[in-house]
Every structure is written in C-alpha cells, then in structure tokens.
Design a protein around this motif. Structure first.
Motif, PDB file in Angstrom:
ATOM      1  N   TRP A  94       0.855  -1.182   0.000  1.00 51.60           N
ATOM      2  CA  TRP A  94       0.000   0.000   0.000  1.00 51.60           C
ATOM      3  C   TRP A  94       0.891   1.231   0.000  1.00 51.60           C
ATOM      4  CZ3 TRP A  94       1.036   3.206   4.024  1.00 51.60           C
ATOM      5  CH2 TRP A  94       1.768   2.650   5.076  1.00 51.60           C
ATOM      6  N   ILE A  95       0.351   2.324  -0.453  1.00 53.42           N
ATOM      7  CA  ILE A  95       1.078   3.588  -0.423  1.00 53.42           C
ATOM      8  C   ILE A  95       0.628   4.331   0.828  1.00 53.42           C
ATOM      9  CG2 ILE A  95       1.447   5.777  -1.609  1.00 53.42           C
ATOM     10  CD1 ILE A  95       0.880   4.263  -4.240  1.00 53.42           C
ATOM     11  N   PRO A  96       1.577   4.768   1.672  1.00 50.47           N
ATOM     12  CA  PRO A  96       1.181   5.435   2.904  1.00 50.47           C
ATOM     13  C   PRO A  96       0.515   6.786   2.642  1.00 50.47           C
ATOM     14  CG  PRO A  96       3.540   5.633   2.579  1.00 50.47           C
ATOM     15  CD  PRO A  96       3.028   4.715   1.513  1.00 50.47           C
ATOM     16  N   THR A  97      -0.287   7.209   3.593  1.00 53.02           N
ATOM     17  CA  THR A  97      -0.869   8.549   3.510  1.00 53.02           C
ATOM     18  C   THR A  97       0.244   9.563   3.733  1.00 53.02           C
ATOM     19  OG1 THR A  97      -1.315   8.702   5.876  1.00 53.02           O
ATOM     20  CG2 THR A  97      -3.049   7.705   4.500  1.00 53.02           C
ATOM     21  N   ASN A  98      -0.044  10.809   3.449  1.00 52.50           N
ATOM     22  CA  ASN A  98       0.941  11.859   3.679  1.00 52.50           C
ATOM     23  C   ASN A  98       1.395  11.865   5.138  1.00 52.50           C
ATOM     24  OD1 ASN A  98       0.361  12.474   1.039  1.00 52.50           O
ATOM     25  ND2 ASN A  98      -0.402  14.524   1.438  1.00 52.50           N
ATOM     26  N   THR A  99       0.459  11.761   6.068  1.00 53.48           N
ATOM     27  CA  THR A  99       0.793  11.788   7.489  1.00 53.48           C
ATOM     28  C   THR A  99       1.629  10.582   7.893  1.00 53.48           C
ATOM     29  OG1 THR A  99      -1.197  13.060   8.010  1.00 53.48           O
ATOM     30  CG2 THR A  99      -0.165  11.879   9.831  1.00 53.48           C
ATOM     31  N   GLU A 100       1.281   9.396   7.409  1.00 50.02           N
ATOM     32  CA  GLU A 100       2.072   8.194   7.722  1.00 50.02           C
ATOM     33  C   GLU A 100       3.493   8.332   7.183  1.00 50.02           C
ATOM     34  OE1 GLU A 100      -1.553   4.913   7.661  1.00 50.02           O
ATOM     35  OE2 GLU A 100      -0.552   5.456   5.790  1.00 50.02           O
ATOM     36  N   PHE A 101       3.606   8.831   5.977  1.00 49.13           N
ATOM     37  CA  PHE A 101       4.913   9.009   5.352  1.00 49.13           C
ATOM     38  C   PHE A 101       5.750  10.007   6.142  1.00 49.13           C
ATOM     39  CE2 PHE A 101       7.792  10.893   2.228  1.00 49.13           C
ATOM     40  CZ  PHE A 101       8.337   9.768   1.640  1.00 49.13           C
ATOM     41  N   ILE A 102       5.169  11.149   6.476  1.00 48.71           N
ATOM     42  CA  ILE A 102       5.870  12.185   7.243  1.00 48.71           C
ATOM     43  C   ILE A 102       6.277  11.645   8.609  1.00 48.71           C
ATOM     44  CG2 ILE A 102       5.630  14.442   8.374  1.00 48.71           C
ATOM     45  CD1 ILE A 102       5.927  14.619   5.307  1.00 48.71           C
ATOM     46  N   SER A 103       5.426  10.870   9.235  1.00 44.89           N
ATOM     47  CA  SER A 103       5.725  10.310  10.553  1.00 44.89           C
ATOM     48  C   SER A 103       6.955   9.413  10.513  1.00 44.89           C
ATOM     49  CB  SER A 103       4.523   9.514  11.062  1.00 44.89           C
ATOM     50  OG  SER A 103       4.832   8.852  12.250  1.00 44.89           O
ATOM     51  N   VAL A 104       7.007   8.498   9.568  1.00 40.72           N
ATOM     52  CA  VAL A 104       8.141   7.577   9.461  1.00 40.72           C
ATOM     53  C   VAL A 104       9.413   8.341   9.108  1.00 40.72           C
ATOM     54  CG1 VAL A 104       9.101   5.648   8.133  1.00 40.72           C
ATOM     55  CG2 VAL A 104       6.739   5.547   8.948  1.00 40.72           C
ATOM     56  N   LEU A 105       9.323   9.284   8.178  1.00 44.35           N
ATOM     57  CA  LEU A 105      10.508  10.046   7.796  1.00 44.35           C
ATOM     58  C   LEU A 105      10.965  10.984   8.918  1.00 44.35           C
ATOM     59  CD1 LEU A 105      12.101   9.992   5.031  1.00 44.35           C
ATOM     60  CD2 LEU A 105       9.966   8.800   5.028  1.00 44.35           C
ATOM     61  N   THR A 106      10.043  11.497   9.712  1.00 42.64           N
ATOM     62  CA  THR A 106      10.428  12.314  10.869  1.00 42.64           C
ATOM     63  C   THR A 106      11.225  11.468  11.844  1.00 42.64           C
ATOM     64  OG1 THR A 106       8.542  13.808  10.651  1.00 42.64           O
ATOM     65  CG2 THR A 106       9.588  13.692  12.818  1.00 42.64           C
ATOM     66  N   ASP A 107      10.758  10.247  12.113  1.00 40.38           N
ATOM     67  CA  ASP A 107      11.523   9.334  12.970  1.00 40.38           C
ATOM     68  C   ASP A 107      12.910   9.081  12.400  1.00 40.38           C
ATOM     69  OD1 ASP A 107       9.527   9.068  14.843  1.00 40.38           O
ATOM     70  OD2 ASP A 107       8.753   7.191  14.020  1.00 40.38           O
ATOM     71  N   LEU A 108      12.989   8.915  11.100  1.00 37.62           N
ATOM     72  CA  LEU A 108      14.269   8.661  10.451  1.00 37.62           C
ATOM     73  C   LEU A 108      15.231   9.826  10.651  1.00 37.62           C
ATOM     74  CD1 LEU A 108      16.063   6.935   8.560  1.00 37.62           C
ATOM     75  CD2 LEU A 108      14.953   8.095   6.654  1.00 37.62           C
ATOM     76  N   VAL A 109      14.783  11.059  10.401  1.00 41.61           N
ATOM     77  CA  VAL A 109      15.705  12.191  10.541  1.00 41.61           C
ATOM     78  C   VAL A 109      16.005  12.505  12.008  1.00 41.61           C
ATOM     79  CG1 VAL A 109      15.190  13.214   8.296  1.00 41.61           C
ATOM     80  CG2 VAL A 109      13.919  13.973  10.294  1.00 41.61           C
ATOM     81  N   LEU A 110      15.103  12.164  12.899  1.00 39.71           N
ATOM     82  CA  LEU A 110      15.359  12.389  14.323  1.00 39.71           C
ATOM     83  C   LEU A 110      16.342  11.383  14.893  1.00 39.71           C
ATOM     84  CD1 LEU A 110      11.833  13.200  15.786  1.00 39.71           C
ATOM     85  CD2 LEU A 110      13.823  14.713  15.742  1.00 39.71           C
ATOM     86  N   HIS A 111      16.184  10.129  14.520  1.00 33.90           N
ATOM     87  CA  HIS A 111      16.958   9.056  15.144  1.00 33.90           C
ATOM     88  C   HIS A 111      18.129   8.571  14.310  1.00 33.90           C
ATOM     89  CE1 HIS A 111      14.066   8.874  18.369  1.00 33.90           C
ATOM     90  NE2 HIS A 111      13.127   8.921  17.452  1.00 33.90           N
ATOM     91  N   GLY A 112      18.067   8.743  13.003  1.00 37.29           N
ATOM     92  CA  GLY A 112      19.200   8.416  12.161  1.00 37.29           C
ATOM     93  C   GLY A 112      19.390   6.965  11.814  1.00 37.29           C
ATOM     94  N   SER A 113      18.782   6.066  12.548  1.00 38.08           N
ATOM     95  CA  SER A 113      18.877   4.654  12.192  1.00 38.08           C
ATOM     96  C   SER A 113      17.707   3.901  12.793  1.00 38.08           C
ATOM     97  CB  SER A 113      20.187   4.039  12.671  1.00 38.08           C
ATOM     98  OG  SER A 113      20.124   3.755  14.045  1.00 38.08           O
ATOM     99  N   ILE A 114      17.353   2.834  12.144  1.00 41.35           N
ATOM    100  CA  ILE A 114      16.252   2.016  12.634  1.00 41.35           C
ATOM    101  C   ILE A 114      16.647   1.337  13.932  1.00 41.35           C
ATOM    102  CG2 ILE A 114      14.779   0.041  12.111  1.00 41.35           C
ATOM    103  CD1 ILE A 114      14.228   2.672  10.530  1.00 41.35           C
ATOM    104  N   ASP A 115      17.897   0.870  14.020  1.00 43.07           N
ATOM    105  CA  ASP A 115      18.350   0.199  15.239  1.00 43.07           C
ATOM    106  C   ASP A 115      18.343   1.153  16.426  1.00 43.07           C
ATOM    107  OD1 ASP A 115      20.785  -1.771  13.444  1.00 43.07           O
ATOM    108  OD2 ASP A 115      18.668  -2.124  13.808  1.00 43.07           O
ATOM    109  N   ASP A 116      18.779   2.398  16.209  1.00 46.92           N
ATOM    110  CA  ASP A 116      18.738   3.393  17.276  1.00 46.92           C
ATOM    111  C   ASP A 116      17.299   3.645  17.704  1.00 46.92           C
ATOM    112  OD1 ASP A 116      21.448   3.663  17.228  1.00 46.92           O
ATOM    113  OD2 ASP A 116      21.462   5.587  16.178  1.00 46.92           O
ATOM    114  N   LEU A 117      16.408   3.719  16.742  1.00 47.87           N
ATOM    115  CA  LEU A 117      15.000   3.954  17.042  1.00 47.87           C
ATOM    116  C   LEU A 117      14.445   2.821  17.900  1.00 47.87           C
ATOM    117  CD1 LEU A 117      12.443   5.608  16.627  1.00 47.87           C
ATOM    118  CD2 LEU A 117      12.092   4.412  14.484  1.00 47.87           C
ATOM    119  N   SER A 118      14.779   1.588  17.567  1.00 48.45           N
ATOM    120  CA  SER A 118      14.318   0.449  18.351  1.00 48.45           C
ATOM    121  C   SER A 118      14.890   0.502  19.756  1.00 48.45           C
ATOM    122  CB  SER A 118      14.723  -0.865  17.671  1.00 48.45           C
ATOM    123  OG  SER A 118      14.141  -0.936  16.397  1.00 48.45           O
ATOM    124  N   ALA A 119      16.146   0.853  19.883  1.00 48.50           N
ATOM    125  CA  ALA A 119      16.788   0.942  21.197  1.00 48.50           C
ATOM    126  C   ALA A 119      16.131   2.031  22.039  1.00 48.50           C
ATOM    127  CB  ALA A 119      18.275   1.225  21.043  1.00 48.50           C
TER     128      ALA A 119
END
Length: 126
Positions: A94-119
């Motif tokens: 599925w293609i994410p909504t604008n809000t879902e997309f922004i949410s995931v990308l915000t997490d990415l730029v805030l945390h820098g890595s998926i592993d860091d985000l999980s930690a």
C-alpha cells in the motif's frame, strides 16, 4: 546497524524521492519543521500546512496533491529495499498517507537509524 542521513533532503534522496517533484520541496520543509517539533507530526493540517502554504504560495489541495504524487512515484520507483526496511511493519503493498509518510521520515531524521530507534523505544518502555 544501518545508519541513515539525518537531514530531510538527504533522507528523501536516500529513499529515492526525486527533487524534480514539487512535493519533494514541500516535504523537505515539513520534515524540517517536524524534526524541530515532532509533536506537530500528527497535526500537520493545523500546525504545519499553513506555514508551508504561506512559504510556497500554494493552496491546501495543491500541497496535499503534490506530496501525495511524490510519495506515489517514490513508492513505484524509489529504493525498494530501504522503503521495505522503513515501512516493513506496515507492508509495502500500500502507499502510505501523507501523514504516515511524514511520521516515518520524521523518525528517520530524528533518530538516524532504525536500530537506534528500536533501542530508544526499548529504553523508554523501561
């Protein structure tokens, strides 16, 4: 550990969003705002969109449409491995909504890595 760029423009280019789309520029600006104010992520329409519309001189419908178009093209032609890694919990059928997309990308730029985000999530749960 997979490290990702922490700047909005670099993150969008890493997933394969092309700068030729108007939605790319809008999304970069939105991510700059949500990086500094993550609480705005789920209040895009009231807290962020008016700032973007004023800056770019566009309407709400044009803003939504251009971001959605850029997301759709990225979903079709972007870095499928990275998109699967970032959005894998939700699936990439599925293609994410604008809000879902922004949410995931915000997490990415805030945390820098998926592993860091999980930690971080694990540490907060303790």
């Amino acid at each position: 550990m997979l490290s990702y760029p922490k700047t909005p423009a670099m993150a969008l280019r890493a997933i394969g969003m092309h700068p030729k789309y108007a939605g790319y520029g809008y999304t970069v600006e939105i991510l700059k705002i949500t990086k500094n104010h993550p609480e705005y992520t789920y209040r895009l329409a009231k807290a962020v969109y008016p700032q973007i519309m004023e800056k770019f001189g566009c309407t709400r419908s044009a803003l939504d449409r251009n971001i959605r178009f850029a997301i759709e093209r990225t979903w079709e032609n972007g870095n499928q491995v990275l998109l699967q890694h970032l959005f894998g919990a939700f699936g990439t059928n599925w293609i994410p909504t604008n809000t879902e997309f922004i949410s995931v990308l915000t997490d990415l730029v805030l945390h820098g890595s998926i592993d860091d985000l999980s930690a971080d999530s694990v540490a907060e749960a303790r």
